[in-house]
Design a protein around this motif. Structure first.
Motif, PDB file in Angstrom:
ATOM      1  N   ARG A 216       0.841  -1.190   0.000  1.00 59.24           N
ATOM      2  CA  ARG A 216       0.000   0.000   0.000  1.00 59.24           C
ATOM      3  C   ARG A 216       0.879   1.244   0.000  1.00 59.24           C
ATOM      4  NH1 ARG A 216      -1.412  -2.072   5.448  1.00 59.24           N
ATOM      5  NH2 ARG A 216      -0.134  -0.972   7.010  1.00 59.24           N
ATOM      6  N   ILE A 217       0.335   2.322  -0.539  1.00 63.75           N
ATOM      7  CA  ILE A 217       1.029   3.597  -0.602  1.00 63.75           C
ATOM      8  C   ILE A 217       0.734   4.389   0.669  1.00 63.75           C
ATOM      9  CG2 ILE A 217       1.152   5.789  -1.873  1.00 63.75           C
ATOM     10  CD1 ILE A 217       0.549   4.164  -4.412  1.00 63.75           C
ATOM     11  N   SER A 218       1.717   5.110   1.153  1.00 59.55           N
ATOM     12  CA  SER A 218       1.576   5.850   2.411  1.00 59.55           C
ATOM     13  C   SER A 218       0.572   6.990   2.279  1.00 59.55           C
ATOM     14  CB  SER A 218       2.927   6.424   2.841  1.00 59.55           C
ATOM     15  OG  SER A 218       3.893   5.395   2.981  1.00 59.55           O
ATOM     16  N   SER A 219       0.050   7.399   3.415  1.00 60.71           N
ATOM     17  CA  SER A 219      -0.812   8.576   3.482  1.00 60.71           C
ATOM     18  C   SER A 219      -0.056   9.715   4.158  1.00 60.71           C
ATOM     19  CB  SER A 219      -2.081   8.272   4.280  1.00 60.71           C
ATOM     20  OG  SER A 219      -1.763   8.099   5.661  1.00 60.71           O
ATOM     21  N   ALA A 220      -0.565  10.926   4.021  1.00 62.09           N
ATOM     22  CA  ALA A 220       0.047  12.071   4.688  1.00 62.09           C
ATOM     23  C   ALA A 220      -0.003  11.904   6.209  1.00 62.09           C
ATOM     24  CB  ALA A 220      -0.657  13.354   4.269  1.00 62.09           C
ATOM     25  N   GLN A 221      -1.030  11.241   6.711  1.00 58.73           N
ATOM     26  CA  GLN A 221      -1.135  11.030   8.161  1.00 58.73           C
ATOM     27  C   GLN A 221      -0.034  10.107   8.654  1.00 58.73           C
ATOM     28  OE1 GLN A 221      -3.394  12.689  10.183  1.00 58.73           O
ATOM     29  NE2 GLN A 221      -1.989  11.919  11.745  1.00 58.73           N
ATOM     30  N   ASP A 222       0.350   9.122   7.847  1.00 60.62           N
ATOM     31  CA  ASP A 222       1.472   8.251   8.220  1.00 60.62           C
ATOM     32  C   ASP A 222       2.743   9.076   8.429  1.00 60.62           C
ATOM     33  OD1 ASP A 222      -0.021   5.838   7.979  1.00 60.62           O
ATOM     34  OD2 ASP A 222       0.312   5.831   5.814  1.00 60.62           O
ATOM     35  N   VAL A 223       2.968  10.013   7.529  1.00 59.57           N
ATOM     36  CA  VAL A 223       4.152  10.874   7.619  1.00 59.57           C
ATOM     37  C   VAL A 223       4.046  11.798   8.825  1.00 59.57           C
ATOM     38  CG1 VAL A 223       5.555  12.593   6.424  1.00 59.57           C
ATOM     39  CG2 VAL A 223       4.445  10.756   5.114  1.00 59.57           C
ATOM     40  N   ALA A 224       2.866  12.346   9.051  1.00 57.36           N
ATOM     41  CA  ALA A 224       2.650  13.229  10.201  1.00 57.36           C
ATOM     42  C   ALA A 224       2.945  12.508  11.516  1.00 57.36           C
ATOM     43  CB  ALA A 224       1.216  13.747  10.198  1.00 57.36           C
ATOM     44  N   ASN A 225       2.530  11.261  11.626  1.00 53.25           N
ATOM     45  CA  ASN A 225       2.772  10.504  12.859  1.00 53.25           C
ATOM     46  C   ASN A 225       4.264  10.317  13.106  1.00 53.25           C
ATOM     47  OD1 ASN A 225       0.018  10.249  13.266  1.00 53.25           O
ATOM     48  ND2 ASN A 225      -0.109   8.231  12.315  1.00 53.25           N
ATOM     49  N   ALA A 226       5.024  10.089  12.040  1.00 49.49           N
ATOM     50  CA  ALA A 226       6.475   9.928  12.177  1.00 49.49           C
ATOM     51  C   ALA A 226       7.126  11.241  12.603  1.00 49.49           C
ATOM     52  CB  ALA A 226       7.074   9.438  10.870  1.00 49.49           C
ATOM     53  N   CYS A 227       6.646  12.353  12.060  1.00 50.43           N
ATOM     54  CA  CYS A 227       7.168  13.667  12.460  1.00 50.43           C
ATOM     55  C   CYS A 227       6.900  13.938  13.933  1.00 50.43           C
ATOM     56  CB  CYS A 227       6.550  14.769  11.596  1.00 50.43           C
ATOM     57  SG  CYS A 227       7.085  14.777   9.871  1.00 50.43           S
ATOM     58  N   LEU A 228       5.703  13.596  14.384  1.00 53.30           N
ATOM     59  CA  LEU A 228       5.371  13.770  15.801  1.00 53.30           C
ATOM     60  C   LEU A 228       6.315  12.970  16.683  1.00 53.30           C
ATOM     61  CD1 LEU A 228       1.464  13.609  15.960  1.00 53.30           C
ATOM     62  CD2 LEU A 228       2.900  15.573  16.535  1.00 53.30           C
ATOM     63  N   PHE A 229       6.586  11.748  16.294  1.00 46.02           N
ATOM     64  CA  PHE A 229       7.475  10.883  17.079  1.00 46.02           C
ATOM     65  C   PHE A 229       8.862  11.496  17.215  1.00 46.02           C
ATOM     66  CE2 PHE A 229      10.757   7.485  16.703  1.00 46.02           C
ATOM     67  CZ  PHE A 229      10.685   7.015  18.006  1.00 46.02           C
ATOM     68  N   LEU A 230       9.434  11.955  16.105  1.00 51.00           N
ATOM     69  CA  LEU A 230      10.795  12.486  16.143  1.00 51.00           C
ATOM     70  C   LEU A 230      10.869  13.878  16.766  1.00 51.00           C
ATOM     71  CD1 LEU A 230      12.204  11.265  12.717  1.00 51.00           C
ATOM     72  CD2 LEU A 230      12.745  10.388  15.001  1.00 51.00           C
ATOM     73  N   ALA A 231       9.747  14.570  16.853  1.00 52.96           N
ATOM     74  CA  ALA A 231       9.714  15.885  17.492  1.00 52.96           C
ATOM     75  C   ALA A 231       9.433  15.794  18.986  1.00 52.96           C
ATOM     76  CB  ALA A 231       8.659  16.764  16.830  1.00 52.96           C
ATOM     77  N   SER A 232       9.076  14.623  19.449  1.00 53.78           N
ATOM     78  CA  SER A 232       8.704  14.460  20.857  1.00 53.78           C
ATOM     79  C   SER A 232       9.896  13.984  21.682  1.00 53.78           C
ATOM     80  CB  SER A 232       7.567  13.436  20.982  1.00 53.78           C
ATOM     81  OG  SER A 232       8.069  12.119  20.787  1.00 53.78           O
ATOM     82  N   ASP A 233       9.745  14.050  22.995  1.00 57.72           N
ATOM     83  CA  ASP A 233      10.808  13.571  23.874  1.00 57.72           C
ATOM     84  C   ASP A 233      10.812  12.057  24.011  1.00 57.72           C
ATOM     85  OD1 ASP A 233      12.039  15.982  24.359  1.00 57.72           O
ATOM     86  OD2 ASP A 233      10.725  16.487  26.041  1.00 57.72           O
ATOM     87  N   VAL A 234       9.833  11.397  23.424  1.00 52.68           N
ATOM     88  CA  VAL A 234       9.860   9.933  23.370  1.00 52.68           C
ATOM     89  C   VAL A 234      11.072   9.464  22.576  1.00 52.68           C
ATOM     90  CG1 VAL A 234       8.622   7.889  22.541  1.00 52.68           C
ATOM     91  CG2 VAL A 234       7.368   9.734  23.650  1.00 52.68           C
ATOM     92  N   SER A 235      11.490  10.293  21.598  1.00 52.61           N
ATOM     93  CA  SER A 235      12.639   9.947  20.751  1.00 52.61           C
ATOM     94  C   SER A 235      13.898  10.705  21.169  1.00 52.61           C
ATOM     95  CB  SER A 235      12.304  10.261  19.288  1.00 52.61           C
ATOM     96  OG  SER A 235      12.040  11.650  19.116  1.00 52.61           O
ATOM     97  N   ARG A 236      14.023  11.013  22.450  1.00 55.70           N
ATOM     98  CA  ARG A 236      15.111  11.861  22.951  1.00 55.70           C
ATOM     99  C   ARG A 236      16.502  11.320  22.625  1.00 55.70           C
ATOM    100  NH1 ARG A 236      17.324   9.810  27.680  1.00 55.70           N
ATOM    101  NH2 ARG A 236      18.133  11.870  28.255  1.00 55.70           N
ATOM    102  N   GLN A 237      16.641  10.020  22.458  1.00 53.14           N
ATOM    103  CA  GLN A 237      17.955   9.427  22.239  1.00 53.14           C
ATOM    104  C   GLN A 237      18.175   9.040  20.770  1.00 53.14           C
ATOM    105  OE1 GLN A 237      19.791   9.873  24.663  1.00 53.14           O
ATOM    106  NE2 GLN A 237      21.631   8.624  24.400  1.00 53.14           N
ATOM    107  N   ILE A 238      17.368   9.618  19.895  1.00 57.46           N
ATOM    108  CA  ILE A 238      17.476   9.322  18.458  1.00 57.46           C
ATOM    109  C   ILE A 238      17.861  10.592  17.723  1.00 57.46           C
ATOM    110  CG2 ILE A 238      16.222   8.579  16.397  1.00 57.46           C
ATOM    111  CD1 ILE A 238      14.367   6.972  18.251  1.00 57.46           C
TER     112      ILE A 238
END
Length: 252
Positions: A216-238
């Motif tokens: 399946r081809i990605s949606s814009a929401q899939d990309v948005a969720n990844a951006c949220l993850f990398l902008a959050s402190d959940v990904s502090r060590q990445i």
């Protein structure tokens, strides 16, 4: 701050951050699109609209200054603004002008915004930068040389900057979408690829989906969720990574 907010994946990414309670500053050249997005997000949200051409150093500096004046600081920068470049042209068919234009936008735009926002982040010892790249910057693609070059270059900008600003507690990463279904995909990318291949758009879309592990081809929401993850402190060590959002295409 979210560049290229009014079009493509920008609205979905902007909506996602706003829904998490972020005060967002949306940037772009098309003020009508930005004002429409602000209305769609709703009056209860904190949305600041700033016109900015990311290929202009003075525009980028002014936008960051306005955001800091309005909100005191910029914690997160998401560089969404970008273009497709020549579609279907081989390396020898690509014009120097077409090549330079997409490099200036996809690489230069991210560089200029990062350059403008980093002094404040360094002073506060905190910041998250997410650059939206593309899997064609991880895996070459015929007919997309100029675009692929711009996204390969963005990887170098991101990884080198991540090393430089890591001591200041700043994370810099790339979200690398594969094909993302949406208006630009349907009206620009697919018609160009279909014409170059001499096949229908439906056949080209089906071929792309068949290349992905998830079919399946990605949606814009899939990309948005990844951006949220990398902008959050959940990904502090990445930091300094490429995060493909492509249904498994780059890994195959």
């Amino acid at each position: 701050m979210i560049t290229g907010a009014g079009k493509g994946m920008g609205p979905a990414i902007s909506q996602a951050f706003s829904s998490e309670g972020a005060k967002i500053v949306i940037l772009g050249r098309d003020m009508t699109a930005l004002e429409t997005l602000k209305e769609e997000i709703g009056p209860k949200a904190s949305v600041t609209v700033i016109r900015c051409d990311v290929t202009s150093a003075s525009d980028c500096e002014a936008a960051v200054s306005q955001a800091e004046t309005a909100h005191g600081r910029v914690d997160v920068l998401v560089n969404v603004a970008g273009g497709t470049g020549p579609v279907g042209d081989t390396a020898w068919e690509t014009t120097p002008e077409g090549f330079d234009e997409i490099i200036k936008l996809n690489m230069g735009g991210c560089f200029l915004m990062m350059k403008a926002v980093l002094p404040g982040m360094i002073a506060r010892r905190y910041g998250k930068i997410v650059n939206v790249g593309g899997t064609f910057g991880m895996h070459g693609r015929a007919g997309r040389m100029a675009y692929s070059a711009s996204k390969w270059g963005l990887r170098g900008i991101t990884k080198s900057t991540a090393i430089e600003v890591g001591p200041y507690n700043i994370n810099v990463n790339i979200v690398a979408p594969g094909m993302v279904d949406g208006p630009r995909f349907r009206t620009k990318v697919m018609p160009g690829m279909a014409e170059a291949a001499g096949r229908s758009e439906e056949e080209i879309i089906a071929e792309h989906a068949a290349e992905y592990a998830l079919r399946r081809i990605s949606s814009a929401q899939d990309v948005a969720n990844a951006c949220l993850f990398l902008a959050s402190d959940v990904s502090r060590q990445i930091t300094g990574i490429d995060l493909p959002v492509d249904g498994g295409w780059a890994a195959l």
